[in-house]
Every structure is written in structure tokens, then in C-alpha cells.
Design a protein around this motif. Sequence first.
Motif, PDB file in Angstrom:
ATOM      1  N   GLN A 292      46.267  23.418  48.517  1.00  0.00           N
ATOM      2  CA  GLN A 292      46.784  22.995  50.069  1.00  0.00           C
ATOM      3  C   GLN A 292      46.792  24.302  50.267  1.00  0.00           C
ATOM      4  O   GLN A 292      47.606  25.760  49.924  1.00  0.00           O
ATOM      5  N   THR A 293      46.962  23.439  51.353  1.00  0.00           N
ATOM      6  CA  THR A 293      47.313  24.858  52.489  1.00  0.00           C
ATOM      7  C   THR A 293      47.930  24.990  54.012  1.00  0.00           C
ATOM      8  O   THR A 293      48.290  22.996  53.915  1.00  0.00           O
ATOM      9  N   ASN A 294      48.985  25.839  54.361  1.00  0.00           N
ATOM     10  CA  ASN A 294      49.261  25.128  55.764  1.00  0.00           C
ATOM     11  C   ASN A 294      49.975  26.191  56.353  1.00  0.00           C
ATOM     12  O   ASN A 294      48.390  27.372  56.063  1.00  0.00           O
ATOM     13  N   GLY A 295      49.980  26.801  57.690  1.00  0.00           N
ATOM     14  CA  GLY A 295      49.908  27.231  59.153  1.00  0.00           C
ATOM     15  C   GLY A 295      50.444  29.190  58.185  1.00  0.00           C
ATOM     16  O   GLY A 295      50.346  29.724  58.702  1.00  0.00           O
ATOM     17  N   MET A 296      51.100  29.112  57.092  1.00  0.00           N
ATOM     18  CA  MET A 296      51.815  29.964  56.205  1.00  0.00           C
ATOM     19  C   MET A 296      50.818  30.458  55.120  1.00  0.00           C
ATOM     20  O   MET A 296      51.242  32.241  54.832  1.00  0.00           O
ATOM     21  N   SER A 297      50.668  29.536  54.505  1.00  0.00           N
ATOM     22  CA  SER A 297      50.687  30.026  53.004  1.00  0.00           C
ATOM     23  C   SER A 297      49.262  29.367  52.559  1.00  0.00           C
ATOM     24  O   SER A 297      49.551  27.956  52.899  1.00  0.00           O
ATOM     25  N   THR A 298      48.680  29.454  50.950  1.00  0.00           N
ATOM     26  CA  THR A 298      47.728  28.792  50.732  1.00  0.00           C
ATOM     27  C   THR A 298      48.498  28.393  49.071  1.00  0.00           C
ATOM     28  O   THR A 298      48.583  29.334  48.384  1.00  0.00           O
ATOM     29  N   LEU A 299      47.927  27.393  48.671  1.00  0.00           N
ATOM     30  CA  LEU A 299      49.071  27.165  47.069  1.00  0.00           C
ATOM     31  C   LEU A 299      47.425  26.585  46.453  1.00  0.00           C
ATOM     32  O   LEU A 299      46.645  25.862  46.537  1.00  0.00           O
ATOM     33  N   LEU A 300      47.532  27.515  44.830  1.00  0.00           N
ATOM     34  CA  LEU A 300      46.366  27.379  44.305  1.00  0.00           C
ATOM     35  C   LEU A 300      47.081  26.955  43.119  1.00  0.00           C
ATOM     36  O   LEU A 300      48.280  27.310  42.602  1.00  0.00           O
ATOM     37  N   THR A 301      46.576  25.444  43.106  1.00  0.00           N
ATOM     38  CA  THR A 301      47.345  24.849  41.278  1.00  0.00           C
ATOM     39  C   THR A 301      46.454  24.711  40.649  1.00  0.00           C
ATOM     40  O   THR A 301      44.880  24.469  40.345  1.00  0.00           O
ATOM     41  N   GLY A 302      46.204  25.408  38.405  1.00  0.00           N
ATOM     42  CA  GLY A 302      45.321  25.185  38.244  1.00  0.00           C
ATOM     43  C   GLY A 302      45.660  25.794  36.531  1.00  0.00           C
ATOM     44  O   GLY A 302      46.300  26.736  36.517  1.00  0.00           O
ATOM     45  N   PRO A 303      44.907  26.034  35.786  1.00  0.00           N
ATOM     46  CA  PRO A 303      44.537  26.711  34.506  1.00  0.00           C
ATOM     47  C   PRO A 303      44.916  28.292  35.273  1.00  0.00           C
ATOM     48  O   PRO A 303      44.014  29.266  35.622  1.00  0.00           O
ATOM     49  N   LEU A 304      46.320  29.117  35.179  1.00  0.00           N
ATOM     50  CA  LEU A 304      46.356  30.173  34.655  1.00  0.00           C
ATOM     51  C   LEU A 304      44.754  31.189  34.372  1.00  0.00           C
ATOM     52  O   LEU A 304      44.593  32.359  35.435  1.00  0.00           O
ATOM     53  N   GLU A 305      44.539  31.209  32.897  1.00  0.00           N
ATOM     54  CA  GLU A 305      43.930  31.485  32.463  1.00  0.00           C
ATOM     55  C   GLU A 305      42.300  32.080  32.747  1.00  0.00           C
ATOM     56  O   GLU A 305      41.354  32.760  33.475  1.00  0.00           O
ATOM     57  N   HIS A 306      42.012  30.329  33.916  1.00  0.00           N
ATOM     58  CA  HIS A 306      41.156  30.430  34.946  1.00  0.00           C
ATOM     59  C   HIS A 306      40.538  30.812  36.022  1.00  0.00           C
ATOM     60  O   HIS A 306      39.656  31.205  36.427  1.00  0.00           O
ATOM     61  N   MET A 307      41.969  30.488  36.928  1.00  0.00           N
ATOM     62  CA  MET A 307      42.148  31.370  38.379  1.00  0.00           C
ATOM     63  C   MET A 307      42.796  32.713  38.202  1.00  0.00           C
ATOM     64  O   MET A 307      41.390  33.640  39.058  1.00  0.00           O
ATOM     65  N   TRP A 308      43.217  33.540  37.529  1.00  0.00           N
ATOM     66  CA  TRP A 308      43.197  34.673  37.531  1.00  0.00           C
ATOM     67  C   TRP A 308      42.286  35.444  38.133  1.00  0.00           C
ATOM     68  O   TRP A 308      42.188  36.310  38.660  1.00  0.00           O
ATOM     69  N   PRO A 309      40.877  35.758  36.915  1.00  0.00           N
ATOM     70  CA  PRO A 309      40.140  36.608  36.353  1.00  0.00           C
ATOM     71  C   PRO A 309      39.669  36.614  38.353  1.00  0.00           C
ATOM     72  O   PRO A 309      38.912  37.256  39.182  1.00  0.00           O
ATOM     73  N   GLN A 310      38.978  35.131  38.573  1.00  0.00           N
ATOM     74  CA  GLN A 310      38.508  34.442  39.646  1.00  0.00           C
ATOM     75  C   GLN A 310      38.758  34.909  41.278  1.00  0.00           C
ATOM     76  O   GLN A 310      38.532  35.856  42.203  1.00  0.00           O
ATOM     77  N   LEU A 311      40.574  35.196  41.098  1.00  0.00           N
ATOM     78  CA  LEU A 311      41.344  35.154  42.510  1.00  0.00           C
ATOM     79  C   LEU A 311      40.791  36.904  42.698  1.00  0.00           C
ATOM     80  O   LEU A 311      41.207  36.984  43.206  1.00  0.00           O
ATOM     81  N   GLY A 312      41.078  37.198  41.413  1.00  0.00           N
ATOM     82  CA  GLY A 312      41.069  39.027  41.289  1.00  0.00           C
ATOM     83  C   GLY A 312      39.257  39.613  41.695  1.00  0.00           C
ATOM     84  O   GLY A 312      39.867  40.376  42.493  1.00  0.00           O
ATOM     85  N   GLU A 313      38.921  39.198  41.564  1.00  0.00           N
ATOM     86  CA  GLU A 313      37.103  39.337  41.714  1.00  0.00           C
ATOM     87  C   GLU A 313      37.247  38.859  43.712  1.00  0.00           C
ATOM     88  O   GLU A 313      36.638  39.667  44.162  1.00  0.00           O
ATOM     89  N   LEU A 314      37.786  37.806  44.383  1.00  0.00           N
ATOM     90  CA  LEU A 314      37.626  37.632  45.423  1.00  0.00           C
ATOM     91  C   LEU A 314      38.366  38.436  46.031  1.00  0.00           C
ATOM     92  O   LEU A 314      38.191  39.044  47.618  1.00  0.00           O
ATOM     93  N   MET A 315      39.420  38.556  46.023  1.00  0.00           N
ATOM     94  CA  MET A 315      40.766  40.077  46.374  1.00  0.00           C
ATOM     95  C   MET A 315      40.190  40.869  46.466  1.00  0.00           C
ATOM     96  O   MET A 315      40.337  41.722  47.319  1.00  0.00           O
ATOM     97  N   LYS A 316      39.259  41.318  45.626  1.00  0.00           N
ATOM     98  CA  LYS A 316      38.592  42.856  44.989  1.00  0.00           C
ATOM     99  C   LYS A 316      37.512  42.524  46.632  1.00  0.00           C
ATOM    100  O   LYS A 316      37.001  43.691  47.227  1.00  0.00           O
ATOM    101  N   GLU A 317      36.786  41.957  46.337  1.00  0.00           N
ATOM    102  CA  GLU A 317      35.861  41.802  47.600  1.00  0.00           C
ATOM    103  C   GLU A 317      36.252  42.269  49.211  1.00  0.00           C
ATOM    104  O   GLU A 317      36.373  42.359  49.680  1.00  0.00           O
ATOM    105  N   GLN A 318      37.966  41.351  49.417  1.00  0.00           N
ATOM    106  CA  GLN A 318      37.915  41.729  50.618  1.00  0.00           C
ATOM    107  C   GLN A 318      38.429  42.787  51.039  1.00  0.00           C
ATOM    108  O   GLN A 318      38.676  43.191  51.763  1.00  0.00           O
ATOM    109  N   PHE A 319      39.436  43.356  50.179  1.00  0.00           N
ATOM    110  CA  PHE A 319      39.417  44.478  50.008  1.00  0.00           C
ATOM    111  C   PHE A 319      38.492  45.269  50.906  1.00  0.00           C
ATOM    112  O   PHE A 319      38.478  46.326  51.249  1.00  0.00           O
TER     113      PHE A 319
END
Length: 82
Positions: free
Chosen positions: A36-63
Motif C-alpha cells: 500500500q502506498t501513500n504520499g509519504m511511505s509504503t506499507l509492506l505486509t507479509g511473512p517477515l522471514e520472506h520479506m526481510w532478505p529480499q527487501l535487504g537485497e533491494l535496499m543494497k542495490e539502491q545504495f
Amino acid sequence: MTSTIELSLYPLNKEYPSSVLAFLEKLKTISSIEIQTNGMSTLLTGPLEHMWPQLGELMKEQFQMEDCIFVMKVAPGRKEYV
């Protein structure tokens, strides 16, 4: 464990809108999460053990692509904007 992550990306460049939109498209590639997105942030909802590693990789790529700041809140369970 279902978790909700509130995430904001702040690119430190003049082309920040396109950076944010491109990152949102990458977030959509993470399977089994709700976004879910709005003008200030994005909400991600799902299994933490699934989201966390993938989100970390995307953030690393962005950096690696640009100077940016991520602001994040992580909560157990399903949280939604009201």
C-alpha cells in the motif's frame, strides 16, 4: 510470522521522483506481500522471514546506485492506514 514494514525512500538527488517510482516497481517483484502506498511511505505486509532478505537485497542495490536514505518501521502482525 506476518509483519508490516513501513518504508520511506529519500533519494539525495534532483531526480528523486523517478528513483522512488523505480524502487516501488522493484518492491512489486517480491512475491506474497501486499503493498500500500501513500504520499509519504509504503506499507509492506507479509511473512517477515520472506520479506526481510529480499527487501535487504533491494535496499543494497539502491545504495549502490545512488546516495539515499531509508526510514523504516517494523511491526508484528497486520497494520493498516486508517
